[in-house]
Design a protein around this motif. Structure first.
Motif, short mmCIF file in Angstrom:
data_model
loop_
_atom_site.label_atom_id
_atom_site.label_comp_id
_atom_site.label_asym_id
_atom_site.label_seq_id
_atom_site.Cartn_x
_atom_site.Cartn_y
_atom_site.Cartn_z
N UNK A 93 0.83 -1.21 0.00
CA UNK A 93 0.00 0.00 0.00
C UNK A 93 0.86 1.26 0.00
N UNK A 94 2.04 1.16 0.62
CA UNK A 94 2.95 2.31 0.67
C UNK A 94 3.43 2.66 -0.73
N UNK A 95 3.72 1.63 -1.54
CA UNK A 95 4.17 1.87 -2.91
C UNK A 95 3.11 2.63 -3.70
N UNK A 96 1.85 2.18 -3.59
CA UNK A 96 0.77 2.84 -4.33
C UNK A 96 0.51 4.24 -3.80
N UNK A 268 -5.30 6.43 0.75
CA UNK A 268 -4.55 7.16 1.75
C UNK A 268 -3.64 8.21 1.10
N UNK A 269 -3.17 7.92 -0.12
CA UNK A 269 -2.38 8.91 -0.85
C UNK A 269 -3.19 10.15 -1.15
N UNK A 270 -4.43 9.94 -1.63
CA UNK A 270 -5.30 11.07 -1.92
C UNK A 270 -5.67 11.79 -0.63
N UNK A 271 -5.97 11.00 0.42
CA UNK A 271 -6.29 11.60 1.72
C UNK A 271 -5.14 12.46 2.21
N UNK A 272 -3.92 12.00 1.99
CA UNK A 272 -2.75 12.70 2.50
C UNK A 272 -2.39 13.92 1.67
N UNK A 273 -2.18 13.74 0.33
CA UNK A 273 -1.69 14.87 -0.47
C UNK A 273 -2.79 15.65 -1.17
#
Length: 453
Positions: A93-96, A268-273
């Motif tokens: 998940x971290x990669x994505x 989580x990427x969208x949530x974060x950035x």
């Protein structure tokens, strides 16, 4: 509550299925290629972000606008969000999440450009902008602009207020046994004192707090990586391998598919950035800038710092700790807390203070976003009432179930992103023309005579 949680999870899973991931990552890739990889201009963008754009019009400086958008992104998405993604989707998940950030730089660039290009000035000189104005003025799709504003207000109640206050109250209760009700009251009161001063007050607080807290958090991550130096490279390899083969995670991680890893990582990427979400452009439109491309470049650095640097560091820290035997996947959302506990004496306080300040400044940024959406729909007459209601949701968020809050936040983010991504795709020709005029022809110092007209 269990039935509500099941329904919320099902809605979130539906919204974050393959169609949404294709739309999000597809937009990132499309704009990356069409804009000739604006990621390559990231260091030029960083230099611009710390310069004052003298002689230009706007409510706040470029750095203040960036700090406000970073305040809304650097927070629980980096700390709790990454840990949750690892627990649910595995190391892959971290990669994505990271990949979403790298290609999301192009989308954040496009968002900032369009926001400044279509911003408007009110009778009192205030700058207003964001996807709603691009949809209305650029595409004549006011109905979609209205939907975006509705989704923005809903998202602000999830990602902006309840998630953040819940994270603060949970952290303080678990660490120092502070009653969650007391935390909720204090957060709501201080939040109200700040937001009554509008964007300038919010930007002032964010500009002062965010850089220092981010620096302390990054230093803490490097310290932990120093402790686990023998596991850093194996952690990076496992992250990449697990993105395409979740079974490679081993070590106690049970189940999972490539789809799950991609879904939780990208969510989580969208949530974060927030690249593609359409939130950061709302404050980017208020920046003092001589042309839309300059602010677009500055805006793009937000995704770089948030995901490419901080989220990646957090992820590598967590996986290196798991490989070293200090943590397990079962620790879930507490992974980061346990990881920082490895730092003697100051580790836990750094994380707790960082969590509190990051989460609080996130509520500030999202209060501004939701205010602008509210103003677009209803005007300025009832802004004070809205601010009070927003502060009350922070009070409520401090005592509700975290799992339900995260599911709601993911769903609201997806609904908010759809209209914004549509506007970026349909206005991509304009984005390319402006980029060619000012960036590719090396005219970043030129003033745009049509800006604000």
């Amino acid at each position: 509550m269990e039935q509500i949680q099941i329904i919320a999870d099902e809605i979130s899973s539906f919204l974050w299925g393959w169609p949404m991931m294709i739309l999000l990552l597809g937009t990132h890739l499309f704009l990356t290629i069409r804009l000739r990889f604006p990621q390559l201009k990231i260091f030029k963008a960083i230099r611009l972000s710390i310069k004052k754009d003298k002689g230009s019009e706007g409510d706040v400086s470029q750095f203040a606008a960036l700090a406000t958008s970073l305040a809304a992104t650097i927070g629980t998405g980096n700390i709790v969000g990454v840990a949750t993604a690892v627990a649910l989707g595995g190391p892959g998940a971290i990669f994505w999440c990271w990949l979403t950030g790298v290609f999301g730089i192009a989308t954040k660039y496009g968002e900032g450009l369009v926001a400044v290009k279509f911003r408007q000035v009110t009778s009192d000189g205030t700058m207003l902008g964001g996807p709603m104005y691009a949809l209305e003025k650029g595409l004549h799709m006011k109905w979609l602009a209205v939907l975006f504003c509705i989704f923005t207000m809903l998202a602000s109640l999830g990602i902006g207020s309840t998630v953040q206050s819940n994270s603060i109250s949970t952290t303080l209760f678990e660490t120092y046994n502070v009653p969650v009700e007391l935390t909720g009251v204090v957060i709501s009161f201080i939040l109200f004192l700040v937001v009554v001063f509008g964007v300038k007050g919010i930007a002032r607080v964010c500009s002062a707090v965010v850089p220092f807290m981010a620096l302390f958090y990054i230093l803490g991550c490097f310290y932990i990586l120093g402790i686990n130096h023998a596991y850093v490279w194996p952690a990076i390899k496992l992250i990449v391998q697990s993105a395409f083969n979740p079974a490679a995670a081993g070590g106690g991680f049970v189940g999972g598919t490539v789809l799950m890893a991609a879904r939780y990582g990208m969510a989580r990427g969208l949530f974060s950035n927030e690249s593609g979400l359409g939130s950061a452009p709302i404050v980017a439109a208020a920046a003092k800038t001589r042309n839309s491309v300059r602010q677009a470049l500055v805006s793009s650095t937000g995704t770089f710092w948030d995901t490419v640097v901080i989220c990646a560091l957090t992820g590598i820290v967590l996986i290196s700790c798991i490989l070293s035997g200090n943590l397990s996947y079962d620790d879930g959302a507490s992974l980061t807390k346990h990881a920082f506990g490895l730092i003697p004496v100051v580790g836990t306080p750094i994380l707790v203070i960082g969590m509190v300040f990051f989460a609080f400044t996130t509520t500030l940024g999202w209060c501004y976003y939701s205010e602008r959406a509210f103003e677009y729909l209803f005007g300025k007459r009832y802004i004070l009432i809205f601010r009070v209601l927003y502060c009350l949701t922070c009070l409520m968020g401090a005592v509700v179930n975290l799992s339900l809050v995260w599911s709601f936040a993911d769903s609201a983010n997806a609904l908010m992103a759809i209209p914004n991504l549509i506007s970026l795709l349909l206005l991509s020709g304009l984005i390319v023309r402006e980029t060619r005029k000012y960036l590719w022809n090396d005219k970043l110092d030129d003033f745009d005579p049509e800006l604000n007209n």
